[in-house]
Design a protein around this motif. Sequence first.
Motif, mmCIF file in Angstrom:
data_model
loop_
_atom_site.group_PDB
_atom_site.id
_atom_site.type_symbol
_atom_site.label_atom_id
_atom_site.label_comp_id
_atom_site.label_asym_id
_atom_site.label_seq_id
_atom_site.Cartn_x
_atom_site.Cartn_y
_atom_site.Cartn_z
ATOM 1 N N LEU A 1 0.846 -1.196 0.000
ATOM 2 C CA LEU A 1 0.000 0.000 0.000
ATOM 3 C C LEU A 1 0.878 1.241 0.000
ATOM 4 O O LEU A 1 1.959 1.235 0.604
ATOM 5 C CB LEU A 1 -0.877 0.062 1.258
ATOM 6 C CG LEU A 1 -1.971 -0.980 1.492
ATOM 7 C CD1 LEU A 1 -2.599 -0.756 2.864
ATOM 8 C CD2 LEU A 1 -3.039 -0.924 0.414
ATOM 9 N N LEU A 2 0.379 2.282 -0.638
ATOM 10 C CA LEU A 2 1.025 3.598 -0.574
ATOM 11 C C LEU A 2 -0.089 4.625 -0.702
ATOM 12 O O LEU A 2 -0.847 4.600 -1.673
ATOM 13 C CB LEU A 2 2.034 3.757 -1.718
ATOM 14 C CG LEU A 2 2.608 5.161 -1.965
ATOM 15 C CD1 LEU A 2 3.382 5.664 -0.762
ATOM 16 C CD2 LEU A 2 3.525 5.150 -3.185
ATOM 17 N N GLY A 3 -0.213 5.488 0.277
ATOM 18 C CA GLY A 3 -1.296 6.462 0.242
ATOM 19 C C GLY A 3 -0.855 7.819 0.756
ATOM 20 O O GLY A 3 -0.113 7.907 1.733
ATOM 21 N N VAL A 4 -1.308 8.852 0.074
ATOM 22 C CA VAL A 4 -1.008 10.238 0.456
ATOM 23 C C VAL A 4 -2.347 10.935 0.718
ATOM 24 O O VAL A 4 -3.315 10.723 -0.043
ATOM 25 C CB VAL A 4 -0.248 10.966 -0.681
ATOM 26 C CG1 VAL A 4 0.034 12.419 -0.318
ATOM 27 C CG2 VAL A 4 1.054 10.226 -1.004
ATOM 28 N N GLN A 5 -2.429 11.733 1.761
ATOM 29 C CA GLN A 5 -3.661 12.489 2.041
ATOM 30 C C GLN A 5 -4.078 13.262 0.793
ATOM 31 O O GLN A 5 -3.229 13.862 0.120
ATOM 32 C CB GLN A 5 -3.416 13.500 3.180
ATOM 33 C CG GLN A 5 -3.044 12.903 4.511
ATOM 34 C CD GLN A 5 -4.261 12.391 5.286
ATOM 35 O OE1 GLN A 5 -5.379 12.393 4.776
ATOM 36 N NE2 GLN A 5 -4.009 11.941 6.502
ATOM 37 N N ARG B 1 2.879 16.872 -4.212
ATOM 38 C CA ARG B 1 3.859 17.705 -3.505
ATOM 39 C C ARG B 1 5.125 16.903 -3.213
ATOM 40 O O ARG B 1 5.946 17.318 -2.404
ATOM 41 C CB ARG B 1 3.267 18.235 -2.207
ATOM 42 C CG ARG B 1 2.005 19.033 -2.409
ATOM 43 C CD ARG B 1 1.433 19.513 -1.099
ATOM 44 N NE ARG B 1 2.157 20.668 -0.612
ATOM 45 C CZ ARG B 1 2.046 21.144 0.634
ATOM 46 N NH1 ARG B 1 1.277 20.537 1.500
ATOM 47 N NH2 ARG B 1 2.732 22.197 1.003
ATOM 48 N N GLY B 2 5.220 15.701 -3.790
ATOM 49 C CA GLY B 2 6.443 14.916 -3.649
ATOM 50 C C GLY B 2 6.448 13.914 -2.505
ATOM 51 O O GLY B 2 7.415 13.167 -2.351
ATOM 52 N N PHE B 3 5.360 13.851 -1.702
ATOM 53 C CA PHE B 3 5.365 12.923 -0.561
ATOM 54 C C PHE B 3 5.449 11.467 -1.024
ATOM 55 O O PHE B 3 6.209 10.666 -0.467
ATOM 56 C CB PHE B 3 4.111 13.125 0.304
ATOM 57 C CG PHE B 3 4.145 14.394 1.093
ATOM 58 C CD1 PHE B 3 5.054 14.564 2.123
ATOM 59 C CD2 PHE B 3 3.274 15.421 0.809
ATOM 60 C CE1 PHE B 3 5.095 15.746 2.847
ATOM 61 C CE2 PHE B 3 3.305 16.612 1.532
ATOM 62 C CZ PHE B 3 4.214 16.771 2.548
ATOM 63 N N GLY B 4 4.649 11.116 -2.033
ATOM 64 C CA GLY B 4 4.674 9.740 -2.525
ATOM 65 C C GLY B 4 6.056 9.363 -3.062
ATOM 66 O O GLY B 4 6.593 8.298 -2.751
ATOM 67 N N ARG B 5 6.626 10.267 -3.840
ATOM 68 C CA ARG B 5 7.953 10.004 -4.439
ATOM 69 C C ARG B 5 9.017 9.829 -3.365
ATOM 70 O O ARG B 5 9.820 8.877 -3.410
ATOM 71 C CB ARG B 5 8.299 11.176 -5.379
ATOM 72 C CG ARG B 5 9.621 11.069 -6.083
ATOM 73 C CD ARG B 5 9.681 12.088 -7.210
ATOM 74 N NE ARG B 5 9.358 13.447 -6.782
ATOM 75 C CZ ARG B 5 10.234 14.299 -6.231
ATOM 76 N NH1 ARG B 5 11.486 13.926 -6.056
ATOM 77 N NH2 ARG B 5 9.868 15.515 -5.876
ATOM 78 N N ASP C 1 -8.680 1.210 -12.288
ATOM 79 C CA ASP C 1 -9.487 2.435 -12.403
ATOM 80 C C ASP C 1 -8.791 3.637 -11.744
ATOM 81 O O ASP C 1 -9.445 4.608 -11.396
ATOM 82 C CB ASP C 1 -10.891 2.217 -11.812
ATOM 83 C CG ASP C 1 -10.866 1.891 -10.314
ATOM 84 O OD1 ASP C 1 -9.771 1.845 -9.719
ATOM 85 O OD2 ASP C 1 -11.952 1.671 -9.738
ATOM 86 N N ASN C 2 -7.473 3.538 -11.588
ATOM 87 C CA ASN C 2 -6.703 4.598 -10.921
ATOM 88 C C ASN C 2 -5.522 5.024 -11.810
ATOM 89 O O ASN C 2 -4.360 4.716 -11.523
ATOM 90 C CB ASN C 2 -6.205 4.054 -9.573
ATOM 91 C CG ASN C 2 -5.558 5.125 -8.710
ATOM 92 O OD1 ASN C 2 -5.374 6.259 -9.150
ATOM 93 N ND2 ASN C 2 -5.209 4.748 -7.496
ATOM 94 N N PRO C 3 -5.816 5.733 -12.910
ATOM 95 C CA PRO C 3 -4.739 6.099 -13.847
ATOM 96 C C PRO C 3 -3.676 6.986 -13.210
ATOM 97 O O PRO C 3 -2.514 6.949 -13.623
ATOM 98 C CB PRO C 3 -5.473 6.820 -14.983
ATOM 99 C CG PRO C 3 -6.782 7.239 -14.412
ATOM 100 C CD PRO C 3 -7.133 6.229 -13.364
#
Length: 156
Positions: free
Chosen positions: A76-80, A86-90, A115-117
């Motif tokens: 899993l990887l999720g950002v608010q 803003r670079g948090f995921g990266r 369904d999440n391009p």
Amino acid sequence: MQVLPTIRLATTADAQAIAALSRDAIEHGLRWRYTPARILAAIRSRTTNVAVAHANDEMHAFAIMDYADTTAHLVLLGVQATQRRRGFGRHLLAWLEDAARVAGIERIDVECRADNPGAIAFYRNQGYRVQDVVARYYDARIDAVRLAKTLRTPAV
Ligand SMILES: CC(C)(COP(=O)(O)OP(=O)(O)OC[C@H]1O[C@@H](n2cnc3c(N)ncnc32)[C@H](O)[C@@H]1OP(=O)(O)O)[C@@H](O)C(=O)NCCC(=O)NCCS
């Protein structure tokens, strides 16, 4: 604006917030599987890294990576929602990839909803390549796109 987050391994005190973010950002429209109890188990597991990214004392993102002998699985990887692009995921993914490299991992696998391009574009931007599509992977309804990134060639 890009803000440099503080990234660390999660503690049990983070479980509730991580589970809520998983439910809202990733599992929307699906059965909630990554409940606080399951996140707690992941935090306590010796073969899993759960990482959180904070800025201004707020948790903005989390990720979970499971380790096998030579491969790792980004679970899993999720950002608010208010903090995306803003670079948090990266940064969070790069932090986990660095840990995986040090551990000798050769490849990281990840699935995301077809369904999440936006997520697919994100992973491609981080060097992941589409492998295939798994039909009805999520709740036997929604297809998954499988991606992978090679970190190093197998040792001989
Ligand atoms: C997918 C997700 C993790 C990306 O995190 P993020 O912090 O918003 O992404 P970043 O800011 O680090 O983006 C890095 C690059 O990836 C690409 N990218 C990220 N989101 C994108 C989107 N929605 N559409 C197209 N490209 C995207 C861009 O190239 C971006 O660089 P740029 O902003 O300079 O153009 C985040 O949008 C998210 O949590 N989405 C909901 C949950 C989810 O889909 N999780 C992944 C599957 S488990």
